[in-house]
Design a protein around this motif. Structure first.
Motif, PDB file in Angstrom:
ATOM      1  N   SER A  16       5.115 -43.773 -15.828  1.00  0.00           N
ATOM      2  CA  SER A  16       5.149 -45.225 -15.979  1.00  0.00           C
ATOM      3  C   SER A  16       3.744 -45.811 -16.063  1.00  0.00           C
ATOM      4  N   LYS A  17       2.851 -45.357 -15.206  1.00  0.00           N
ATOM      5  CA  LYS A  17       1.470 -45.847 -15.204  1.00  0.00           C
ATOM      6  C   LYS A  17       0.760 -45.492 -16.511  1.00  0.00           C
ATOM      7  N   MET A  18       0.976 -44.283 -16.996  1.00  0.00           N
ATOM      8  CA  MET A  18       0.330 -43.856 -18.241  1.00  0.00           C
ATOM      9  C   MET A  18       0.884 -44.600 -19.447  1.00  0.00           C
ATOM     10  N   VAL A  19       2.205 -44.763 -19.520  1.00  0.00           N
ATOM     11  CA  VAL A  19       2.795 -45.513 -20.630  1.00  0.00           C
ATOM     12  C   VAL A  19       2.256 -46.939 -20.629  1.00  0.00           C
ATOM     13  N   ARG A  23       0.147 -48.340 -23.728  1.00  0.00           N
ATOM     14  CA  ARG A  23       0.783 -49.469 -24.429  1.00  0.00           C
ATOM     15  C   ARG A  23      -0.041 -50.747 -24.282  1.00  0.00           C
ATOM     16  N   ASP A  24      -0.324 -51.144 -23.037  1.00  0.00           N
ATOM     17  CA  ASP A  24      -0.916 -52.458 -22.781  1.00  0.00           C
ATOM     18  C   ASP A  24      -2.429 -52.506 -22.942  1.00  0.00           C
ATOM     19  N   VAL A  25      -3.117 -51.410 -22.669  1.00  0.00           N
ATOM     20  CA  VAL A  25      -4.575 -51.392 -22.768  1.00  0.00           C
ATOM     21  C   VAL A  25      -5.033 -50.867 -24.121  1.00  0.00           C
ATOM     22  N   LEU A  26      -4.488 -49.713 -24.534  1.00  0.00           N
ATOM     23  CA  LEU A  26      -4.925 -49.126 -25.808  1.00  0.00           C
ATOM     24  C   LEU A  26      -4.156 -49.663 -27.008  1.00  0.00           C
ATOM     25  N   GLY A  27      -2.971 -50.214 -26.796  1.00  0.00           N
ATOM     26  CA  GLY A  27      -2.228 -50.843 -27.883  1.00  0.00           C
ATOM     27  C   GLY A  27      -1.270 -49.956 -28.646  1.00  0.00           C
ATOM     28  N   PHE A  28      -0.885 -48.808 -28.073  1.00  0.00           N
ATOM     29  CA  PHE A  28       0.103 -47.954 -28.735  1.00  0.00           C
ATOM     30  C   PHE A  28       1.490 -48.576 -28.609  1.00  0.00           C
ATOM     31  N   ALA A  29       2.236 -48.605 -29.689  1.00  0.00           N
ATOM     32  CA  ALA A  29       3.599 -49.136 -29.678  1.00  0.00           C
ATOM     33  C   ALA A  29       4.555 -48.079 -29.140  1.00  0.00           C
ATOM     34  N   LYS A  42       5.045 -44.657 -30.886  1.00  0.00           N
ATOM     35  CA  LYS A  42       5.108 -44.770 -32.338  1.00  0.00           C
ATOM     36  C   LYS A  42       3.694 -44.519 -32.854  1.00  0.00           C
ATOM     37  N   ASN A  43       3.538 -43.580 -33.755  1.00  0.00           N
ATOM     38  CA  ASN A  43       2.214 -43.216 -34.241  1.00  0.00           C
ATOM     39  C   ASN A  43       2.354 -42.634 -35.637  1.00  0.00           C
ATOM     40  N   ASP A  87     -17.720 -51.099 -30.363  1.00  0.00           N
ATOM     41  CA  ASP A  87     -18.327 -51.921 -29.314  1.00  0.00           C
ATOM     42  C   ASP A  87     -17.343 -52.971 -28.794  1.00  0.00           C
ATOM     43  N   ARG A  88     -16.654 -53.641 -29.704  1.00  0.00           N
ATOM     44  CA  ARG A  88     -15.689 -54.679 -29.332  1.00  0.00           C
ATOM     45  C   ARG A  88     -14.515 -54.085 -28.547  1.00  0.00           C
ATOM     46  N   GLU A  89     -13.949 -52.995 -29.053  1.00  0.00           N
ATOM     47  CA  GLU A  89     -12.789 -52.389 -28.386  1.00  0.00           C
ATOM     48  C   GLU A  89     -13.171 -51.765 -27.050  1.00  0.00           C
ATOM     49  N   PHE A  90     -14.348 -51.160 -26.971  1.00  0.00           N
ATOM     50  CA  PHE A  90     -14.825 -50.602 -25.701  1.00  0.00           C
ATOM     51  C   PHE A  90     -14.897 -51.721 -24.661  1.00  0.00           C
ATOM     52  N   ALA A  91     -15.478 -52.851 -25.022  1.00  0.00           N
ATOM     53  CA  ALA A  91     -15.590 -53.987 -24.096  1.00  0.00           C
ATOM     54  C   ALA A  91     -14.209 -54.486 -23.679  1.00  0.00           C
ATOM     55  N   ARG A  92     -13.301 -54.631 -24.631  1.00  0.00           N
ATOM     56  CA  ARG A  92     -11.944 -55.108 -24.328  1.00  0.00           C
ATOM     57  C   ARG A  92     -11.198 -54.135 -23.436  1.00  0.00           C
ATOM     58  N   ILE A  93     -11.248 -52.850 -23.796  1.00  0.00           N
ATOM     59  CA  ILE A  93     -10.486 -51.823 -23.081  1.00  0.00           C
ATOM     60  C   ILE A  93     -11.022 -51.618 -21.665  1.00  0.00           C
ATOM     61  N   THR A  94     -12.323 -51.617 -21.500  1.00  0.00           N
ATOM     62  CA  THR A  94     -12.872 -51.443 -20.151  1.00  0.00           C
ATOM     63  C   THR A  94     -12.636 -52.697 -19.302  1.00  0.00           C
TER      64      THR A  94
END
Length: 133
Positions: A16-19, A23-29, A42-43, A87-94
């Protein structure tokens, strides 16, 4: 006939934590009903899934071992079109809670690269070969 990878599966302590992270941090559907022990994102291209580690002894007929802390046995790599995207995604994700391994930098082999780790300590590279806009 050529060999082709069909799926990458990650065995996780807490599905659950990994999904939630992927999903919510990296944006995988994903369409997941929150019932384990398996979840598939979904990939495009190679399938990407997760399976609860606690279920592996029954599946394998033996008990596997797992690294503790930063897992240096493999990485997942996400490619972005340009360095600015990294750079943008690293900042958002961290900012969303990913743990930093190293911040964005230019590598001697021509890639702009950074590394984070997921909740289980698996390495995720956020990088770009600057092939896009």
């Amino acid at each position: 006939m050529s060999t082709r990878i069909d799926m990458i599966g990650v065995f996780t302590k807490d599905l659950s934590k990994m999904v939630t992270f992927y999903r919510d941090v990296l944006g995988f559907a994903i369409d997941w009903d929150e019932n384990g022990p398996y979840a598939e994102f979904k990939n495009d291209g190679v399938r990407f899934s997760m399976y609860e580690r606690s279920q592996l002894p029954g599946l394998l007929g033996q008990t596997p071992s797992f690294p503790d802390g930063l897992n240096g046995t493999f990485e997942l790599a996400i490619d972005f079109p340009a360095s600015a995207d990294v750079d943008r995604e690293f900042a958002r994700i961290t900012a969303a809670g990913a743990r930093v391994v190293y911040p964005p930098r230019d590598e001697p082999w021509g890639m702009h690269s950074s590394m984070i780790m997921d909740p289980d300590g698996n390495l995720i590279e956020l990088g770009s070969w600057n092939k896009g806009a």
